[in-house]
Enzyme design. Sequence first.
Site, PDB file in Angstrom:
ATOM      1  CE  LYS A 173      -1.852   2.564   3.087  1.00 48.91           C
ATOM      2  NZ  LYS A 173      -1.863   3.881   2.360  1.00 48.91           N
ATOM      3  N   GLY A 224       7.149   5.206   7.762  1.00 52.12           N
ATOM      4  CA  GLY A 224       6.216   6.329   7.917  1.00 52.12           C
ATOM      5  C   GLY A 224       6.502   7.041   9.215  1.00 52.12           C
ATOM      6  CB  THR A 226       7.499   8.299  15.385  1.00 51.21           C
ATOM      7  OG1 THR A 226       8.778   8.442  14.738  1.00 51.21           O
ATOM      8  CG2 THR A 226       7.696   7.653  16.746  1.00 51.21           C
ATOM      9  CB  THR A 228       1.722   5.915  11.511  1.00 54.57           C
ATOM     10  OG1 THR A 228       1.328   7.265  11.355  1.00 54.57           O
ATOM     11  CG2 THR A 228       0.805   5.005  10.742  1.00 54.57           C
ATOM     12  CD  GLU A 246      13.273   4.624   7.671  1.00 59.81           C
ATOM     13  OE1 GLU A 246      12.877   4.999   6.575  1.00 59.81           O
ATOM     14  OE2 GLU A 246      13.576   5.408   8.582  1.00 59.81           O
ATOM     15  CB  CYS A 280      13.460   9.426   7.370  1.00 54.64           C
ATOM     16  SG  CYS A 280      14.307   8.256   6.343  1.00 54.64           S
ATOM     17  CD  GLU A 382      10.314  13.084  10.928  1.00 52.77           C
ATOM     18  OE1 GLU A 382       9.214  12.554  11.121  1.00 52.77           O
ATOM     19  OE2 GLU A 382      11.232  12.527  10.306  1.00 52.77           O
TER      20      GLU A 382
HETATM   21  O1  TXE Z   1       3.136   9.131   7.400  1.00 54.11           O
HETATM   22  P1  TXE Z   1       2.095   8.107   7.932  1.00 54.11           P
HETATM   23  P2  TXE Z   1       2.802  10.437   6.660  1.00 54.11           P
HETATM   24  C1  TXE Z   1       7.121  11.177   9.087  1.00 54.11           C
HETATM   25  C2  TXE Z   1       7.059  12.659   8.914  1.00 54.11           C
HETATM   26  C3  TXE Z   1       5.649  12.896   8.461  1.00 54.11           C
HETATM   27  C4  TXE Z   1       4.950  11.915   9.354  1.00 54.11           C
HETATM   28  C5  TXE Z   1       3.611  11.598   8.787  1.00 54.11           C
HETATM   29  O2  TXE Z   1       7.220  13.280  10.163  1.00 54.11           O
HETATM   30  O3  TXE Z   1       5.181  14.182   8.755  1.00 54.11           O
HETATM   31  O4  TXE Z   1       5.783  10.754   9.305  1.00 54.11           O
HETATM   32  O5  TXE Z   1       3.820  11.330   7.390  1.00 54.11           O
HETATM   33  C6  TXE Z   1      -0.030   4.357   6.184  1.00 54.11           C
HETATM   34  N1  TXE Z   1      -1.876   1.219   9.823  1.00 54.11           N
HETATM   35  N2  TXE Z   1       7.612  10.480   7.920  1.00 54.11           N
HETATM   36  O6  TXE Z   1       1.460  11.052   6.945  1.00 54.11           O
HETATM   37  O7  TXE Z   1       0.815   8.705   8.318  1.00 54.11           O
HETATM   38  C7  TXE Z   1      -0.283   5.559   5.324  1.00 54.11           C
HETATM   39  O8  TXE Z   1      -1.452   5.392   4.539  1.00 54.11           O
HETATM   40  C8  TXE Z   1      -1.143   0.948   8.723  1.00 54.11           C
HETATM   41  C9  TXE Z   1       8.915   9.877   8.017  1.00 54.11           C
HETATM   42  O9  TXE Z   1       3.075  10.062   5.251  1.00 54.11           O
HETATM   43  O10 TXE Z   1       2.858   7.379   8.932  1.00 54.11           O
HETATM   44  C10 TXE Z   1       0.992   5.601   4.483  1.00 54.11           C
HETATM   45  O11 TXE Z   1       0.898   4.686   3.418  1.00 54.11           O
HETATM   46  N3  TXE Z   1      -0.733   1.884   7.839  1.00 54.11           N
HETATM   47  C11 TXE Z   1       9.008   8.734   7.055  1.00 54.11           C
HETATM   48  C12 TXE Z   1       2.056   5.174   5.483  1.00 54.11           C
HETATM   49  O12 TXE Z   1       1.357   4.479   6.518  1.00 54.11           O
HETATM   50  C13 TXE Z   1      -1.057   3.166   8.105  1.00 54.11           C
HETATM   51  C14 TXE Z   1       8.541   9.094   5.671  1.00 54.11           C
HETATM   52  C15 TXE Z   1       2.802   6.346   6.102  1.00 54.11           C
HETATM   53  O13 TXE Z   1       1.824   7.209   6.611  1.00 54.11           O
HETATM   54  C16 TXE Z   1      -1.812   3.545   9.241  1.00 54.11           C
HETATM   55  C17 TXE Z   1       7.242   9.697   5.722  1.00 54.11           C
HETATM   56  C18 TXE Z   1      -2.217   2.500  10.124  1.00 54.11           C
HETATM   57  N4  TXE Z   1      -2.944   2.762  11.215  1.00 54.11           N
HETATM   58  C19 TXE Z   1       6.788  10.363   6.832  1.00 54.11           C
HETATM   59  N5  TXE Z   1      -1.969   4.894   9.213  1.00 54.11           N
HETATM   60  C20 TXE Z   1      10.427   8.206   6.899  1.00 54.11           C
HETATM   61  N6  TXE Z   1      10.973   7.648   7.962  1.00 54.11           N
HETATM   62  O14 TXE Z   1      10.975   8.269   5.822  1.00 54.11           O
HETATM   63  C21 TXE Z   1      -1.329   5.342   8.117  1.00 54.11           C
HETATM   64  N7  TXE Z   1      -0.787   4.315   7.437  1.00 54.11           N
END
Ligand code: TXE
Length: 484
Positions: A173, A224, A226, A228, A246, A280, A382
């Site tokens: 996804k 994604g 932290t 989440t 990660e 990240c 972050e």
């Molecule tokens: O990440 P999310 P987002 C950090 C950065 C950013 C924050 C939120 O601070 O502002 O994360 O970013 C899926 N169960 N990074 O909104 O929400 C979601 O649909 C399973 C650092 O993009 O964590 C997406 O596909 N999956 C990071 C993915 O998780 C779920 C890079 C990431 O979404 C879910 C990006 C759930 N309950 C953001 N909820 C890095 N380390 O590189 C959401 N998702």
Amino acid sequence: MEKICNYIGGKLVNPVDGKYMDNYCPSNGKPYSLVPVGSEDDVSAAINCAKRSFENWGSSTREYRYGWLMKLADAIDKNLEKLALAESLDNGKPEWLAKKIDIPRCAANLRFFATAILHLDSKSHNMDGEAMNYTIKQPIGVAGCISPWNLPLYLLTWKIAPALAAGNTVVAKPSEITPYTAYLFSEICIDIGFPEGVINIVHGQGDIVGASIVKNCDVVSFTGGTDTGRLVAANAAHDFKKCSLELGGKNPTIVFGDADFDLSVKNSVKSAFLNQGQICLCGSRVFVEESIYDSFKKSFIKEAKMLKVGCPKEVSTNLGAIVSEKHLNSIFSKIENAIKNGAIVAAGGKKVVLPGDLSSGYFMEPTVLLNTKNTDSINQEEVFGPVVTIMPFKNEKDLIKMCNDVKYGLSASIFSQNISKANRVAAKINAGVVWINTWLLRDLRIPFGGMKGSGLGREGGYYSLDFFTETKNVCFKIEKDDNK
Ligand code: TXE
């Protein structure tokens, strides 16, 4: 408007409940396609296909899997231009960046793991002739791969390549904010006749489709935020499912007085603002030894002000658009909060309104904040945007304390020409990845990942293959020689 489809059982299919949401172009703030909202029914259809195709794929030879992954990599190379333009349109990043980094790395990810699986060895333990033990690594089953919006296809392939090479099938996804290149990737899989049901891509929201993937897959790889990541880990823990996380970072860039000055300025500016600061691994806290603090901050600010925020199509653009209006607003609210706490805006801090069609795009200036304390929330949370703070440090002890005094521990960069000092500091920094006199130099074999709020586990090389396999030991007794 074009409707993005799920890719299930080798076919492009509409979401079961027929619901879609707008997919926005960050450069002009307008919807340009529709992405499935997604439901548990879509996920269960994908998982059923993945389970069925696991019977063959999971027992196929490594050569067979190598062949298909290499074919996929070749097809990505052939579609480089189309994929790069799509990634830039969907994410807001400059096209040159997608062409130079994002998309070539997708092919590299696939080739790297296609070949790695051919060389994966295993151990044996001889019990002095009485018995022999051998270790085997077997595929787990259906791998759930969930990826974020900052490096969409790059991070999707970084997960699915090792999962597939190890013999798992996949239900992936992408982020609902940047779904488009995953959709094009599905078309590429169909074009090359990739075995049906081995790769499945279900679009949709994290709390519905993402959560269902975590609940129903046999192993989960997540990148994604932290917060989440905590949810994902909790859901995976229920069935003791292997889960690799990660997550975010608040990475220090450390500049000692004896650093190569120009090299440290160049690298720390790149580390702060590449991909609009949405990586990240970006260095968002710059710690500079007191002896060069004034001269360094002057040079850093000058370089930051020279960066061009512009149309992602122009090769002269350094910063494209921020990925979404919601994320742009979250970045600005963090800047406002920092100013309330006494931060001084030494560069940037404002929205950028470009002419014409781009006037409603999500653009902002690269931003440098001074006069902050490490304990301020701007240095603790972050931001994940083009915002950095520059702080002086007196000595190594104070420096290490400040670097480690955050809930994250992903990466760090250290600039000094005293290599033993740099390595001494590297040993004390709580981070999974440390660079010395460089940044973002990546060897795909290294263990990549962080500690504390930056995640769990390591990706890369045999670490990924180990994660996506179950390890089994078989011990067989050696019969005594009957003629003795
Ligand atoms: O990440 P999310 P987002 C950090 C950065 C950013 C924050 C939120 O601070 O502002 O994360 O970013 C899926 N169960 N990074 O909104 O929400 C979601 O649909 C399973 C650092 O993009 O964590 C997406 O596909 N999956 C990071 C993915 O998780 C779920 C890079 C990431 O979404 C879910 C990006 C759930 N309950 C953001 N909820 C890095 N380390 O590189 C959401 N998702």
